[in-house]
Design a protein around this motif. Structure first.
Motif, short mmCIF file in Angstrom:
data_model
loop_
_atom_site.label_atom_id
_atom_site.label_comp_id
_atom_site.label_asym_id
_atom_site.label_seq_id
_atom_site.Cartn_x
_atom_site.Cartn_y
_atom_site.Cartn_z
N ALA A 119 0.88 -1.16 0.00
CA ALA A 119 0.00 0.00 0.00
C ALA A 119 0.92 1.21 0.00
N THR A 120 0.97 1.95 -1.10
CA THR A 120 1.88 3.07 -1.24
C THR A 120 1.12 4.34 -1.55
N GLY A 121 1.74 5.48 -1.24
CA GLY A 121 1.14 6.77 -1.57
C GLY A 121 0.02 7.19 -0.65
N ILE A 122 -0.21 6.47 0.46
CA ILE A 122 -1.30 6.82 1.36
C ILE A 122 -0.82 7.84 2.39
N GLN A 123 -1.74 8.60 2.97
CA GLN A 123 -1.40 9.59 3.98
C GLN A 123 -1.52 9.04 5.39
N SER A 124 -2.45 8.13 5.64
CA SER A 124 -2.63 7.54 6.96
C SER A 124 -3.36 6.22 6.81
N ALA A 125 -3.30 5.40 7.87
CA ALA A 125 -4.01 4.12 7.87
C ALA A 125 -4.48 3.84 9.28
N THR A 126 -5.67 3.29 9.42
CA THR A 126 -6.23 2.94 10.72
C THR A 126 -6.72 1.51 10.69
N ILE A 127 -6.27 0.71 11.66
CA ILE A 127 -6.81 -0.63 11.86
C ILE A 127 -7.32 -0.66 13.29
N GLN A 128 -8.60 -0.92 13.47
CA GLN A 128 -9.19 -0.93 14.81
C GLN A 128 -9.81 -2.30 15.06
N ALA A 129 -9.42 -2.93 16.17
CA ALA A 129 -9.96 -4.23 16.51
C ALA A 129 -10.37 -4.23 17.98
N ALA A 130 -11.47 -4.92 18.30
CA ALA A 130 -11.96 -4.95 19.67
C ALA A 130 -11.19 -5.93 20.54
N VAL A 131 -10.55 -6.94 19.96
CA VAL A 131 -9.90 -7.97 20.75
C VAL A 131 -8.39 -8.01 20.54
N LYS A 132 -7.92 -8.17 19.32
CA LYS A 132 -6.49 -8.38 19.12
C LYS A 132 -6.11 -8.17 17.66
N ILE A 133 -4.88 -7.68 17.43
CA ILE A 133 -4.27 -7.65 16.11
C ILE A 133 -2.96 -8.42 16.22
N LEU A 134 -2.73 -9.35 15.33
CA LEU A 134 -1.55 -10.21 15.38
C LEU A 134 -0.67 -9.96 14.17
N PHE A 135 0.60 -9.61 14.41
CA PHE A 135 1.60 -9.57 13.35
C PHE A 135 2.45 -10.83 13.50
N ASP A 136 2.32 -11.78 12.61
CA ASP A 136 3.04 -13.05 12.72
C ASP A 136 4.01 -13.13 11.55
N ALA A 137 5.26 -12.75 11.80
CA ALA A 137 6.29 -12.72 10.76
C ALA A 137 7.65 -12.83 11.43
N PRO A 138 8.65 -13.34 10.72
CA PRO A 138 10.00 -13.42 11.30
C PRO A 138 10.55 -12.04 11.67
N GLU A 139 10.11 -11.02 10.99
CA GLU A 139 10.62 -9.68 11.28
C GLU A 139 9.55 -8.64 10.96
N VAL A 140 9.33 -7.69 11.87
CA VAL A 140 8.46 -6.55 11.65
C VAL A 140 9.32 -5.31 11.84
N GLU A 141 9.40 -4.45 10.85
CA GLU A 141 10.31 -3.31 10.89
C GLU A 141 9.53 -2.00 10.84
N CYS A 142 9.90 -1.08 11.72
CA CYS A 142 9.36 0.28 11.70
C CYS A 142 10.54 1.21 11.42
N THR A 143 10.49 1.98 10.35
CA THR A 143 11.65 2.77 9.95
C THR A 143 11.75 4.11 10.68
N ASN A 144 10.69 4.53 11.37
CA ASN A 144 10.72 5.80 12.08
C ASN A 144 10.10 5.62 13.46
N LEU A 145 9.44 6.62 13.97
CA LEU A 145 8.92 6.64 15.33
C LEU A 145 7.84 5.57 15.53
N LEU A 146 7.97 4.81 16.60
CA LEU A 146 6.98 3.81 17.00
C LEU A 146 6.44 4.20 18.36
N LYS A 147 5.13 4.45 18.48
CA LYS A 147 4.52 4.84 19.75
C LYS A 147 3.60 3.72 20.22
N THR A 148 3.61 3.48 21.54
CA THR A 148 2.71 2.49 22.11
C THR A 148 2.37 2.92 23.53
#
Length: 196
Positions: A119-148
């Motif tokens: 997904a390229t050229g987008i300005q923002s993205a929102t994923i909202q879940a009531a229970v859980k979101i799972l990232f299942d991969a050998p590597e997840v990379e964030c190239t800039n600021l990560l807030k939690t």
């Protein structure tokens, strides 16, 4: 008799017509189409789903479409988007990809040949879940600021660069790093005892 045959031929020719969208009524889910020397009235366009599951993808002015006319009358037509044209050519030449291009330059594509979803050229993205979101991969990379709001690391890791901590206690193996005591304090070159 000739007039009847002419009328039947006209109706047959009008069962399926090709044209370009002339106007779109987004509130009503309707559009008008230029076809031949005619501009239709407001017609509904067809969509993938229109029941409990619904999809929305409005046709755009200038898009080439088909008009499916019940009985060959243009005022009974339904608009079937879309047919590629010189003005709006195909955005991909892949045999298997799913590709969505948007007017602001954003692109969402899955290419089976490489297994890549992008997904390229987008300005923002929102994923909202009531229970859980799972990232299942050998590597997840964030190239800039990560807030939690909170963080739990279960299998260790490393940090590099400057790290600043404020507003709370930072504890390591039961020792609060910013507020602890050292026993056996002596002057000179001797070392103190470990932190308490």
């Amino acid at each position: 008799m000739n007039e009847q045959i002419t009328e039947i031929l006209r109706l047959l020719r009008n069962i399926i017509r090709i044209g370009t969208v002339a106007a779109v009524n987004l509130d009503g889910g309707l559009c008008r189409v230029d076809t031949g020397n005619n501009t239709t009235g407001w017609l509904s366009w067809l969509t993938a789903r229109a029941g409990k599951t619904r999809s929305w993808n409005a046709p755009s002015v200038g898009e080439q479409v088909l008009i499916l006319c019940l009985g060959g009358e243009l005022d009974t037509g339904f608009v079937l988007p879309g047919v590629f044209s010189d003005e709006n050519p195909a955005p991909s030449a892949s045999a298997d990809a799913v590709h969505w291009s948007f007017p602001d330059g954003a692109v969402i594509e899955y290419e089976p040949e490489t297994g890549a979803l992008s997904a390229t050229g987008i300005q923002s993205a929102t994923i909202q879940a009531a229970v859980k979101i799972l990232f299942d991969a050998p590597e997840v990379e964030c190239t800039n600021l990560l807030k939690t709001a909170s963080l739990e690391v279960s299998r260790g890791g490393t940090m590099k660069g400057d790290v600043t901590h404020t507003d709370g206690k930072l504890s390591s193996n039961g020792v609060v790093v910013d507020n602890h005591k050292h026993g056996g304090v002596k002057h000179g070159d001797e070392l103190t005892d470990g932190p308490e």
